[in-house]
Write an enzyme that holds these catalytic residues in place. Structure first.
Site, short mmCIF file in Angstrom:
data_model
loop_
_atom_site.label_atom_id
_atom_site.label_comp_id
_atom_site.label_asym_id
_atom_site.label_seq_id
_atom_site.Cartn_x
_atom_site.Cartn_y
_atom_site.Cartn_z
N GLN A 177 47.56 -44.92 77.32
CA GLN A 177 46.69 -44.27 76.33
C GLN A 177 47.44 -44.01 75.04
O GLN A 177 48.59 -43.60 75.08
CB GLN A 177 46.25 -42.90 76.81
CG GLN A 177 45.41 -42.87 78.01
CD GLN A 177 44.95 -41.44 78.28
OE1 GLN A 177 44.68 -40.67 77.36
NE2 GLN A 177 44.87 -41.08 79.55
N GLY A 178 46.75 -44.16 73.93
CA GLY A 178 47.34 -43.80 72.64
C GLY A 178 46.44 -42.81 71.92
O GLY A 178 45.83 -43.13 70.91
N SER A 207 47.28 -38.94 71.66
CA SER A 207 47.98 -37.84 70.98
C SER A 207 48.96 -38.33 69.93
O SER A 207 49.54 -39.42 70.04
CB SER A 207 48.75 -37.02 72.01
OG SER A 207 47.86 -36.41 72.89
N GLU A 237 37.55 -39.21 81.68
CA GLU A 237 38.85 -38.68 82.06
C GLU A 237 38.74 -37.31 82.71
O GLU A 237 39.38 -37.02 83.70
CB GLU A 237 39.74 -38.59 80.81
CG GLU A 237 41.11 -38.00 81.12
CD GLU A 237 42.07 -38.08 79.95
OE1 GLU A 237 41.60 -38.06 78.81
OE2 GLU A 237 43.28 -38.16 80.19
N ASN A 246 43.09 -26.72 78.96
CA ASN A 246 42.02 -25.94 79.56
C ASN A 246 41.40 -24.94 78.58
O ASN A 246 40.24 -24.56 78.73
CB ASN A 246 42.53 -25.25 80.83
CG ASN A 246 42.66 -26.26 81.97
OD1 ASN A 246 42.54 -27.47 81.75
ND2 ASN A 246 42.88 -25.77 83.18
N GLU A 247 42.17 -24.54 77.58
CA GLU A 247 41.59 -23.66 76.55
C GLU A 247 40.48 -24.41 75.81
O GLU A 247 39.40 -23.87 75.56
CB GLU A 247 42.67 -23.21 75.55
CG GLU A 247 43.61 -22.14 76.08
CD GLU A 247 44.66 -22.70 77.05
OE1 GLU A 247 44.80 -23.93 77.16
OE2 GLU A 247 45.34 -21.88 77.70
#
Lengths: 389, 349
Positions: free
Chosen positions: A125-126, A128, A243, A372-373
Site C-alpha cells: 500500500q502507498g 501514508s 480494509e 481508532n480515534e
C-alpha cells in the site's frame, strides 16, 4: 432466521478441510518480513492458487470459485482452524482485488488480477506520507501528467512489506494546486521502476516489516490509473472500507486465538495446579468477544447477500477487532507469567514466543487502517449523526 | 444459513413499535410510578387487544404460536419504551412454561386466559426468589425442589421489596408448599428453559434500553451548547457515544443467536443465553454511564427521561441471573478443557 448450514455449505467445508490437511506445509514458514520467509509465503500462495483456493470469492474465470460471503467465512474458518500460513498477499487479496473488481477497466482486471491470484505480484500500500497518516487528504506526493505518463515525485511511508513486494497502489496528487481530497488519483506502479528508492524501517520486533518509499521523477503510464483522474479519493474510500470492514480481519482469526488462549490456560493450570480466577474470566471474555465478532460478521454477510449495503460496520469492526486483539494478547502474556518476556529464541519460551510476537503486532492494530480515534469520529458522525466538529 | 429477520417479523415489530410509541410515553411511566400498583389496567387491555398477550400461546389455545426469535425483537421494543407491564413474563416466559407442560385442564385453561389477556402470570426468579408483579398476577409460578407450583397470590404473603426502578414491583413471598398447588413434579428442565427465556427477555430489553439511552444522549448533545458549539461536536463526547454504539453492535447478534438457540433447543443454549445477558447488560450499563456523563449535571436529575431507562437497565442487570451467575456459566464451559472452541463452532448443530 435459520442458523443451520445448507448441505452445499457443509460439503464446501469438507472439501476445503480435506485439501488443507493435505497441502499445509509440514514445518511452519518463516516470517514474511524476511527475504527467505517472503519467498516461502509466495510459494504457498502459488500452492493455494493451484487448488483454486487463493481467491475463493473471485469469479471462476479469474481463478476463483465465485464464493458468496458465507462460503468465504466458511473458507476462512477452515483456513484458521487448520493453522494455515498467513497470507503474504493480503493487501492484494482483501484491498486492491475488490477495488479493481469495482473500479478497474477490463484490461486492468485481466492484467492484474490473475497475477495477484497466483502470487506472482505481491502488492504493497502507498497511502501514508510523513505528513499524511490518518489525515489522508493531506497527501502531497505529486503525479504530473507528461505525455502518456505521470511523473511521480515525493515520499510514502509505513508501507507494509514494500521491501519485498512487487507493486504499489496508492493515492497521488494529479492536480498540483488541488486541496484536501480533490485532485487525487489512484495509481498502480511497479516498485522496481527507475527513480524509486525503498528504505526498510524496522518494526518493534526488529524485522523490516515497513518501508518508506522515495519517488524521484518516476514515470507511470496513464493506463495504470484506477478510476477517473481526480477521482482517487472515492476509489481509496472504497478500499479503506474493505480494509476496516469484513474482509481484512475475518472472525476466524480471533476465534482461533481465543481457542489457543483457552489451551494456554490449561497449560498454566497443569503447571501451577490453579490459575488466578481473574485470568479465567479474561479467557472466557476473549471467547465471548471472538464469538460476538463472528456472529456480527455472519449477520452483516447475510444482510449484504439480501441486497443490503455495508455501512458503518467498517468502523465499528475495526475498533472492535483491534482492541480485542490487544486484550487477548495481554491475557496470553499474563498466562505465560514469568516466561512472558522470553523471545522465540529462548528454550523456555511459551509456545515458541508466538504470544509475545502477537502481542507486539497487536499494538499496531489500533493505529493502522485509520486510527481508532478516527474510526470513533466516523462512527459518531456517520452512524450516530452527531454534529461535525 | 440466514441470520436476518423475515419480513413478517420486521412488520410485526414495526407495528408493536408504533403502538408502544403512542401508548407508553415517559409521562405515563412517571404517572404510574405514583400509583400503589404501579400498573395500568387500561394499558394491559390495550396490549391484549393488540394480540400481544397471545403471541406465543399455541394456536390450538387461541394464540399465534410464535417462537423466541419472533419475540426477541418485540422485547427490544419493550425495553426501548420501558414498558411497565408484565407482558414478557406472562406472554413469553410463562406461556412457554405452561405450554411445555403435559396436556391438562390447567394447561389449556391458563393458556387461553393468557391469550385473551384475562390472566397475568408472575414467575419467581430462581436466582433471588423475588417475584416481579406478584401483586398484579392471577397466578404465581414457583419452582421448588425440582417441582413446579402454581400459587394464587391471595394464598401467599407478599412483601414489597422496592427496586431502584420505580416501575418494577418486586416481592418476596411466604407460602407453605401445598401438594394441591403442584402442577409438575419433575419440572427442572422446563423451569430451566423458562429461566433462560426470562434471561433472553431481559437481554433483549437491555438492548432496547441501551439504544434508547444512546438516542437520548445523541439528541441532548446536539442541542446543548458550550463554548459556542453543540457539545456533541467535541471529540471526547463523540467517543463516549461511539463506544456505546460499538458495544451495542456486537451485543445484538449475540442476543439474537441466543433466542434462536432457545427456540431450536440447541445443546449450547444455556451458555449462549448467558453470553447474551452479559453482552446486553454491559452495553446498557455503558450507555447509562456514558449517557449520564454526556448529559452533564442534567443527567443526574429527576427531570431528564434518561433516568427512567437508566434505572430499568440497572434493575435488569441484577435480574434473571446477575452477571456473576452468567459469567460462571460461560467460564465453566470455556475452561472445561474439552469445549468446542475456535472457528467453525459458532453454529454448532
Amino acid at each position: 432466521m435459520n442458523l443451520a448450514y445448507t448441505e452445499r455449505q457443509r460439503a464446501f467445508r469438507a472439501e476445503i478441510r480435506g485439501w488443507l490437511s493435505e497441502h499445509i506445509p509440514k514445518t511452519p514458514l518463516q516470517s514474511f518480513d524476511t527475504a527467505e520467509g517472503f519467498a516461502q509465503h509466495r510459494e504457498w500462495e502459488r500452492t493455494l492458487h493451484s487448488g483454486r483456493w487463493s481467491m475463493v470469492t473471485w469469479p471462476q474465470a479469474l481463478g476463483g470459485r465465485g464464493c458468496d460471503l458465507i462460503e468465504w467465512l466458511i473458507f476462512e474458518e477452515e483456513y484458521w482452524r487448520a493453522g494455515a500460513p498467513l497470507r503474504v498477499n493480503q493487501n492484494g487479496i482483501f484491498l486492491l482485488g475488490p477495488t479493481l473488481m469495482d473500479y478497474g477497466t477490463q484490461e486492468q482486471k485481466a492484467r492484474f488480477l490473475p497475477r495477484m491470484a497466483s502470487g506472482e505480484d505481491v502488492w504493497a500500500q502507498g497511502w501514508s506520507e510523513p505528513g499524511a497518516g490518518s489525515d489522508m487528504a493531506a497527501i502531497r506526493c505529486t503525479a504530473v501528467q507528461d505525455g502518456d505518463s505521470y511523473v511521480v515525485n515525493g515520499q510514502k511511508i509505513w508501507s507494509t512489506r514494500a521491501v519485498w513486494a512487487d507493486w504499489l497502489f496508492g493515492l497521488f496528487r494529479t492536480a498540483p494546486e488541488s486541496k484536501r481530497h480533490h485532485g487525487l488519483s489512484f495509481l498502480l506502479l511497479p516498485l522496481r521502476s527507475p527513480g524509486i528508492t525503498v528504505r526498510p524501517i524496522k518494526q518493534l520486533n526488529g524485522q523490516t516489516g515497513f518501508a518508506e518509499i522515495f519517488f524521484d521523477n518516476v514515470r507511470v503510464p496513464l493506463e495504470n490509473r484506477l478510476g477517473a483522474e481526480g477521482a482517487g479519493w472515492q476509489v481509496a474510500m472504497a478500499t479503506a472500507g474493505f480494509e476496516r470492514g469484513l474482509m481484512l480481519r475475518s472472525p476466524a482469526r480471533f476465534q482461533e486465538t481465543a481457542r489457543a488462549l483457552a489451551a494456554l490456560y490449561q497449560q498454566r493450570k497443569a503447571r501451577d495446579g490453579g490459575v488466578d480466577p481473574v485470568l479465567g474470566e479474561a479467557v472466557a471474555r476473549a471467547w465471548m468477544d471472538a464469538e460476538a465478532y463472528a456472529l456480527s460478521t455472519y449477520a452483516t454477510a447475510c444482510r449484504l447477500q439480501k441486497g443490503g449495503h455495508i455501512g458503518a460496520e467498517s468502523s465499528t469492526n475495526k475498533v472492535f477487532w483491534s482492541e480485542l486483539d490487544v486484550r487477548m494478547h495481554e491475557t496470553a502474556l499474563r498466562l505465560a507469567g514469568p516466561f512472558a518476556e522470553l523471545t522465540g529464541g529462548a528454550p523456555l519460551a511459551v509456545d515458541h514466543g508466538h504470544w509475545l510476537e502477537g502481542f507486539m503486532f497487536a499494538q499496531s492494530g489500533p493505529i493502522y487502517a485509520g486510527t481508532n480515534e478516527i474510526q470513533r469520529n466516523i462512527i459518531a458522525e456517520r452512524m450516530l449523526g452527531m454534529p461535525r466538529s | 444459513m440466514d441470520f436476518t429477520f423475515s419480513e413478517d417479523q420486521t412488520m410485526l415489530v414495526d407495528s408493536v413499535r408504533k403502538f408502544l410509541m403512542n401508548e407508553v410515553s415517559p409521562e405515563l411511566i412517571r404517572e404510574l410510578w405514583t400509583r400503589p400498583s404501579g400498573r395500568s389496567r387500561e394499558l394491559w387491555s390495550l396490549l391484549a387487544a393488540q394480540g400481544l398477550t397471545g403471541l406465543s400461546v399455541p394456536e390450538a389455545n387461541g394464540g399465534m404460536g410464535l417462537n423466541d426469535t419472533d419475540w426477541v425483537l418485540i422485547a427490544q421494543e419493550c425495553g426501548y419504551h420501558a414498558l411497565p407491564e408484565p407482558l414478557l413474563d406472562t406472554a413469553w416466559a410463562a406461556a412457554g412454561l405452561i405450554a411445555a407442560l403435559p396436556d391438562s385442564d390447567f394447561r389449556s385453561q391458563w393458556l387461553s386466559k393468557i391469550a385473551d389477556g384475562s390472566a397475568r402470570i408472575a414467575l419467581a426468579q430462581p436466582q433471588s426468589g423475588l417475584v416481579p408483579d406478584a401483586h398484579w398476577a392471577s397466578l404465581i409460578l414457583l419452582p421448588q425442589d425440582g417441582a413446579l407450583y402454581a400459587v394464587s397470590p391471595q394464598l401467599a404473603r407478599l412483601t414489597l421489596q422496592p427496586s431502584v426502578d420505580a416501575s418494577r414491583r418486586l416481592f418476596s413471598i411466604d407460602w407453605k408448599t401445598d401438594d394441591a398447588e403442584r402442577i409438575a413434579t419433575d419440572a427442572k428442565a422446563i423451569c430451566d428453559e423458562a429461566f433462560n427465556r426470562s434471561a433472553v427477555a431481559a437481554a433483549a430489553q437491555l438492548l432496547g434500553l441501551a439504544q434508547r439511552m444512546l438516542d437520548l444522549s445523541i439528541d441532548y448533545t446536539a442541542q446543548r451548547k458550550q463554548f459556542g458549539k453543540p457539545v456533541g461536536s467535541y471529540q471526547a463526547v463523540k467517543h463516549h457515544l461511539a463506544d456505546v454504539a460499538i458495544r451495542l453492535e456486537f451485543a445484538r447478534p449475540v442476543v439474537h443467536r441466543a433466542a434462536y438457540a432457545l427456540a431450536h433447543r440447541k445443546p449450547l443454549a444455556a451458555v449462549q443465553v448467558s453470553h447474551a445477558k452479559i453482552a446486553a447488560a454491559e452495553a446498557a450499563l455503558l450507555a447509562a454511564r456514558h449517557g449520564i456523563q454526556v448529559h452533564g449535571a442534567m443527567g443526574y436529575t429527576w427531570e431528564m427521561d434518561l433516568q427512567i431507562f437508566m434505572k430499568t437497565a440497572w434493575a435488569l442487570d441484577a435480574a434473571c441471573g446477575d452477571r456473576s451467575f452468567h459469567l460462571a456459566r460461560v467460564r465453566d464451559f470455556a475452561l472445561a478443557g474439552n469445549a468446542a472452541l475456535g472457528p467453525a463452532h459458532t453454529f454448532e448443530e
